[in-house]
Design an enzyme around this catalytic site. Structure first.
Site, mmCIF file in Angstrom:
data_model
loop_
_atom_site.group_PDB
_atom_site.id
_atom_site.type_symbol
_atom_site.label_atom_id
_atom_site.label_comp_id
_atom_site.label_asym_id
_atom_site.label_seq_id
_atom_site.Cartn_x
_atom_site.Cartn_y
_atom_site.Cartn_z
ATOM 1 N N THR A 26 0.840 -1.208 0.000
ATOM 2 C CA THR A 26 0.000 0.000 0.000
ATOM 3 C C THR A 26 0.871 1.253 0.000
ATOM 4 O O THR A 26 0.924 1.994 0.984
ATOM 5 C CB THR A 26 -0.963 -0.027 1.212
ATOM 6 O OG1 THR A 26 -1.621 -1.288 1.209
ATOM 7 C CG2 THR A 26 -2.020 1.059 1.107
ATOM 8 N N HIS A 27 1.591 1.482 -1.093
ATOM 9 C CA HIS A 27 2.421 2.676 -1.226
ATOM 10 C C HIS A 27 1.838 3.623 -2.266
ATOM 11 O O HIS A 27 1.716 4.821 -2.037
ATOM 12 C CB HIS A 27 3.859 2.297 -1.606
ATOM 13 C CG HIS A 27 4.701 1.970 -0.423
ATOM 14 N ND1 HIS A 27 5.814 2.675 -0.085
ATOM 15 C CD2 HIS A 27 4.568 1.023 0.524
ATOM 16 C CE1 HIS A 27 6.347 2.175 1.028
ATOM 17 N NE2 HIS A 27 5.600 1.158 1.403
ATOM 18 N N ASP A 128 8.064 8.553 -3.611
ATOM 19 C CA ASP A 128 7.977 7.692 -2.436
ATOM 20 C C ASP A 128 9.371 7.664 -1.795
ATOM 21 O O ASP A 128 10.384 7.657 -2.505
ATOM 22 C CB ASP A 128 7.585 6.284 -2.905
ATOM 23 C CG ASP A 128 7.309 5.343 -1.741
ATOM 24 O OD1 ASP A 128 6.161 4.933 -1.575
ATOM 25 O OD2 ASP A 128 8.267 5.004 -0.980
ATOM 26 N N TRP A 342 -12.208 -8.738 0.351
ATOM 27 C CA TRP A 342 -11.858 -7.312 0.433
ATOM 28 C C TRP A 342 -13.066 -6.565 0.961
ATOM 29 O O TRP A 342 -14.199 -6.872 0.584
ATOM 30 C CB TRP A 342 -11.476 -6.785 -0.960
ATOM 31 C CG TRP A 342 -10.917 -5.386 -0.936
ATOM 32 C CD1 TRP A 342 -11.573 -4.231 -1.246
ATOM 33 C CD2 TRP A 342 -9.585 -4.997 -0.591
ATOM 34 N NE1 TRP A 342 -10.724 -3.152 -1.098
ATOM 35 C CE2 TRP A 342 -9.501 -3.589 -0.701
ATOM 36 C CE3 TRP A 342 -8.445 -5.704 -0.186
ATOM 37 C CZ2 TRP A 342 -8.334 -2.875 -0.431
ATOM 38 C CZ3 TRP A 342 -7.288 -4.978 0.083
ATOM 39 C CH2 TRP A 342 -7.236 -3.587 -0.050
HETATM 40 O O1 LIG Z 1 -10.135 -5.504 2.834
HETATM 41 C C1 LIG Z 1 -9.357 -4.547 2.852
HETATM 42 C C2 LIG Z 1 -8.012 -4.640 3.304
HETATM 43 C C3 LIG Z 1 -7.237 -3.487 3.284
HETATM 44 N N1 LIG Z 1 -7.759 -2.308 2.851
HETATM 45 C C4 LIG Z 1 -6.926 -1.086 2.830
HETATM 46 O O2 LIG Z 1 -5.595 -1.424 2.477
HETATM 47 C C5 LIG Z 1 -4.674 -0.623 3.196
HETATM 48 C C6 LIG Z 1 -3.666 -1.534 3.887
HETATM 49 O O3 LIG Z 1 -2.579 -0.761 4.288
HETATM 50 P P1 LIG Z 1 -1.625 -1.140 5.492
HETATM 51 O O4 LIG Z 1 -2.412 -1.377 6.698
HETATM 52 O O5 LIG Z 1 -0.593 -0.080 5.600
HETATM 53 O O6 LIG Z 1 -1.039 -2.536 5.101
HETATM 54 P P2 LIG Z 1 -0.067 -3.039 3.896
HETATM 55 O O7 LIG Z 1 -0.809 -3.082 2.641
HETATM 56 O O8 LIG Z 1 0.486 -4.314 4.377
HETATM 57 O O9 LIG Z 1 1.062 -1.896 3.888
HETATM 58 C C7 LIG Z 1 2.431 -1.898 3.590
HETATM 59 O O10 LIG Z 1 2.765 -0.491 3.550
HETATM 60 C C8 LIG Z 1 2.567 0.212 4.780
HETATM 61 C C9 LIG Z 1 2.871 1.688 4.540
HETATM 62 O O11 LIG Z 1 4.198 1.882 4.223
HETATM 63 C C10 LIG Z 1 3.447 -0.390 5.878
HETATM 64 O O12 LIG Z 1 3.190 0.253 7.101
HETATM 65 C C11 LIG Z 1 3.129 -1.896 6.003
HETATM 66 O O13 LIG Z 1 3.971 -2.490 6.970
HETATM 67 C C12 LIG Z 1 3.322 -2.579 4.655
HETATM 68 O O14 LIG Z 1 3.012 -3.956 4.741
HETATM 69 C C13 LIG Z 1 -5.474 0.212 4.186
HETATM 70 O O15 LIG Z 1 -5.615 1.525 3.679
HETATM 71 C C14 LIG Z 1 -6.830 -0.471 4.220
HETATM 72 O O16 LIG Z 1 -7.914 0.414 4.455
HETATM 73 C C15 LIG Z 1 -9.068 -2.212 2.441
HETATM 74 O O17 LIG Z 1 -9.563 -1.139 2.060
HETATM 75 N N2 LIG Z 1 -9.815 -3.346 2.450
#
Ligand SMILES: O=c1ccn([C@@H]2O[C@H](COP(=O)(O)OP(=O)(O)O[C@H]3O[C@H](CO)[C@@H](O)[C@H](O)[C@H]3O)[C@@H](O)[C@H]2O)c(=O)[nH]1
Length: 464
Positions: A26-27, A128, A342
């Site tokens: 999630t970048h 980034d 999701w």
């Molecule tokens: O069913 C879902 C699951 C996730 N999300 C969204 O997806 C994002 C997930 O982000 P995050 O919680 O930061 O997890 P990761 O995708 O794992 O993020 C990566 O990137 C982040 C920001 O750098 C780091 O903090 C993490 O460790 C790294 O794994 C969030 O906005 C959630 O709202 C949804 O909308 N629906």
């Protein structure tokens, strides 16, 4: 290189801002939210968004209520670094390594093409934080370099102090000093060696991430501005320290509140209707973001704990991980729980029925829980997640980490009881309500700190 273009409507854009995304986890998504918010505030500026086709296809397709239709955003797709016919060897982070190897050249070429096609020289580069080499590109082009750090200020602060940490703790035998508290970095308290992101002092210091972040920490002070998805009231001391180390550092988050991000209704909205039927604070939301992969044993243990506990649950679980659940699990828990690949997480967390979340301590999730005032139970896996977990548990006291660092049936059940029914849970709730209110104030017009900081960001990126 594929190039998809949305040309500016007014044709008179004065500035041309280039955004460079890191196309994994999630970048790119929060960077695009920021880009869209800036673009809506500066309609005569052209914003070019450089990212791989795969990543951009997934994030641009998610249009959101209240956002612009991207008229002054130009989507510029770049090569992902995977040669034609390449067979993946199954090495960890192989795709990231291929991308990072090709990215400096690919971005340079893409910028040249974009400048030629639009007739507009790039006037500012926003990247980034992982893409530290963009600093060099900006220097060559004699334009400002602005950096977006997608995680919290604490992890950034750790990365710019990596050399100091290595020197003071010592790399040799660092493992035996896992419990040592970092007392020598101003503003840092209650953080132990074991809480630091992998590759700072423990773990593989030769990994692509370790090298990338180490390098980033060394060059970031050259940026004209570093900004993050957080809010300055969360930890004013660290904000001051970052400002003094980096020259100019600001927080513009929580981004989901700043951009009033409203996820569009889709099929997963069945979960919101289901939440409407549940009692206030009675549901556990479970989700692990976009990259982590709990083992089969842990998924089973967590599934059993949820099934046996008193709480109802809504579980965002990718299909490949759902396959780990015992046969018939979803059917026999109908009514008590929902398992979906999701969900609109921000909306779910904001729903009054959700009383606790079980997450991996990814930064976006931590901040979204905070903004929605939902205490957390967490199981960190990688990167900044251990650090975020320790901040949540020991510094902000708004949640708890699972015992032993892995999901077990009893461990999860205990945590659920503690957060939802114990005295500690009451304390977590009180603390998170306080922080949630601060987060909301940070984006409140006219003088919220993140709003004011966003104006600074806008001025810097659009200045010619
Ligand atoms: O069913 C879902 C699951 C996730 N999300 C969204 O997806 C994002 C997930 O982000 P995050 O919680 O930061 O997890 P990761 O995708 O794992 O993020 C990566 O990137 C982040 C920001 O750098 C780091 O903090 C993490 O460790 C790294 O794994 C969030 O906005 C959630 O709202 C949804 O909308 N629906």
């Amino acid at each position: 290189m594929a190039m998809t273009t949305t040309t500016p409507s007014d044709g008179s854009a004065a500035s041309h801002v280039a955004f460079f995304a890191f196309p994994f986890s999630t970048h790119a998504a929060p960077l695009l939210h920021i880009t869209r918010h800036l673009a809506a505030s500066a309609p005569t500026t052209l914003f070019s968004f450089f990212n791989t086709t795969k990543s951009s296809s997934s994030i641009f397709s998610v249009s959101r209520e209240g956002e612009t239709n991207d008229t002054n955003i130009r989507r510029c797709d770049v090569w992902d670094g995977v040669p034609e016919g390449y067979v993946f060897k199954g090495k960890p982070q192989e795709d990231i390594e291929l991308f990072m190897t090709s990215a400096p050249e690919a971005f340079r070429k893409a910028v040249a093409v974009t400048e030629a096609e639009t007739g507009r020289r790039v006037s500012c580069m926003v990247s980034d934080g992982f893409l530290w080499f963009v600093g060099q590109m900006a220097e060559e082009a004699a334009v400002p370099w602005v950096v977006f750090w997608t995680s919290g200020e604490h992890s950034l602060y750790i990365h710019i102090n990596t050399d100091l940490i290595r020197e003071r703790i010592g790399i040799e035998g660092a493992d035996s000093r896992r419990n040592q508290v970092l007392t020598f970095i101003p503003g840092i308290s209650n953080i132990r060696v074991q809480d630091l992101p992998d590759g700072v002092i423990l773990g593989n210091l030769e990994s692509i991430f370790s090298k990338m972040l180490h390098q980033m920490g060394r060059v970031l002070h050259r940026a004209d501005l570093v900004f993050t998805n957080s809010f300055q009231e969360l930890d004013p001391v660290v904000t001051v320290e970052l400002n003094s180390k980096l020259g100019r550092f600001i927080s513009v988050g929580p981004v989901n509140l700043l951009t009033q991000q409203k996820q569009l209704k889709d099929s997963s909205d069945s979960c919101l209707r289901w939440l409407d039927e549940q009692e206030t604070g009675s549901v556990a939301y479970v989700g692990f973001g976009s990259v982590v992969r709990p083992s089969k044993d842990e998924i089973i243990a967590l599934g059993e704990a949820l099934e046996e506990s008193r709480v109802k649950f809504l579980w965002s679980l990718r299909e490949d991980l759902k396959a780990f659940l015992p046969e018939g699990y979803v059917e026999r828990n109908k009514g008590k729980g929902m398992v979906l690949p999701w969900v609109p997480q921000v909306k779910v967390l904001e729903h009054r029925a959700v009383g606790v979340s079980i997450i991996h301590f990814g930064w976006n999730s931590v901040l979204e829980c905070m903004a929605a005032q939902v205490p957390m139970i967490g199981r960190p896996f990688l990167g900044d997640q251990k650090l975020n977990g320790q901040l949540v548990e020991a510094v902000w006291e708004i949640g708890v980490q699972v015992e032993g660092g892995v999901f077990t049936r009893d461990g999860v059940r205990k945590c659920l009881e503690l957060v939802l029914h114990g005295d500690k849970g009451k304390k977590f709730k009180k603390n998170i309500v306080r922080l949630g209110k601060l987060a909301q104030e940070a984006v409140r017009p006219p003088k919220g700190s993140s709003l004011v900081n966003f104006t600074t960001l806008l001025e810097i990126v659009t200045k010619r």
